[in-house]
Design a protein around this motif. Sequence first.
Motif, PDB file in Angstrom:
ATOM      1  N   ALA A  31       0.906  -1.259   0.084  1.00 30.89           N
ATOM      2  CA  ALA A  31       0.064   0.018   0.009  1.00 30.89           C
ATOM      3  C   ALA A  31       0.853   1.240  -0.114  1.00 30.89           C
ATOM      4  N   GLN A  32       1.900   1.202   0.752  1.00 32.13           N
ATOM      5  CA  GLN A  32       2.808   2.474   1.029  1.00 32.13           C
ATOM      6  C   GLN A  32       3.649   2.500  -0.587  1.00 32.13           C
ATOM      7  N   ARG A  33       3.983   1.472  -1.066  1.00 26.08           N
ATOM      8  CA  ARG A  33       4.933   1.552  -2.062  1.00 26.08           C
ATOM      9  C   ARG A  33       4.061   2.144  -3.454  1.00 26.08           C
ATOM     10  N   TRP A  34       2.763   1.303  -3.346  1.00 26.73           N
ATOM     11  CA  TRP A  34       1.692   1.854  -4.551  1.00 26.73           C
ATOM     12  C   TRP A  34       1.076   3.211  -4.415  1.00 26.73           C
ATOM     13  N   ASP A  35       1.399   3.952  -3.088  1.00 22.96           N
ATOM     14  CA  ASP A  35       0.674   4.942  -2.672  1.00 22.96           C
ATOM     15  C   ASP A  35      -0.880   5.133  -2.605  1.00 22.96           C
ATOM     16  N   ALA A  36      -1.218   4.128  -1.944  1.00 22.71           N
ATOM     17  CA  ALA A  36      -2.723   3.844  -1.845  1.00 22.71           C
ATOM     18  C   ALA A  36      -3.491   4.639  -0.970  1.00 22.71           C
ATOM     19  N   ASP A  37      -4.671   5.032  -1.264  1.00 25.55           N
ATOM     20  CA  ASP A  37      -5.257   6.031  -0.466  1.00 25.55           C
ATOM     21  C   ASP A  37      -6.208   5.260   0.689  1.00 25.55           C
ATOM     22  N   LEU A  38      -6.485   3.889   0.117  1.00 20.23           N
ATOM     23  CA  LEU A  38      -7.407   3.221   1.017  1.00 20.23           C
ATOM     24  C   LEU A  38      -6.927   1.675   1.045  1.00 20.23           C
ATOM     25  N   ILE A  39      -7.091   0.981   2.036  1.00 21.97           N
ATOM     26  CA  ILE A  39      -7.085  -0.479   2.207  1.00 21.97           C
ATOM     27  C   ILE A  39      -8.175  -1.228   2.326  1.00 21.97           C
ATOM     28  N   VAL A  40      -8.707  -2.126   1.346  1.00 20.44           N
ATOM     29  CA  VAL A  40     -10.231  -2.865   2.010  1.00 20.44           C
ATOM     30  C   VAL A  40      -9.683  -4.257   2.131  1.00 20.44           C
TER      31      VAL A  40
END
Length: 152
Positions: free
Chosen positions: A91-100
């Motif tokens: 999530a951090q590497r992809w720069d995600a805004d949300l994890i579901v």
Amino acid sequence: MFQKILVALDNAKMDTHVFDEALALAKATGAHLRLLYVVPACDVGYAQPYTFNQPNPHRLRSLVEQANNAGVKADFTEHLGDPAADICAIAQRWDADLIVLGRRGLSRLGELLHGSVSNYVLHHAPCAVLVVQEKKSTSQSTPTTPKRETTA
């Protein structure tokens, strides 16, 4: 507004529910979905050649196609490692805004013995987290018959 939603799948029967929640959010916000399946390193036999378990690439491609057909940009990735830590790192590497991700609703003892990926992610994620609770089966509950009151 969410632009990148990481959807952590774990081969549980509730993956469809987790995917549906993420898809609805992506449709509403115009976000890109990335489906992620992390194979726990301890699940891969040392003497056996490495293969991913379900959900296999065919299943993940099917979900990506379903998202694309709904007008949502989506892709998938599979990874070998520690699910809890790797979800956060990816999530951090992809720069995600949300994890579901899903939660099975283990008892406190069950979480202590087996660990809880959702609990770890809640406390270590680099972004917002949506935990989708497993729906409890209503088929085991006994329906009650309403009582009639009569007046004399």
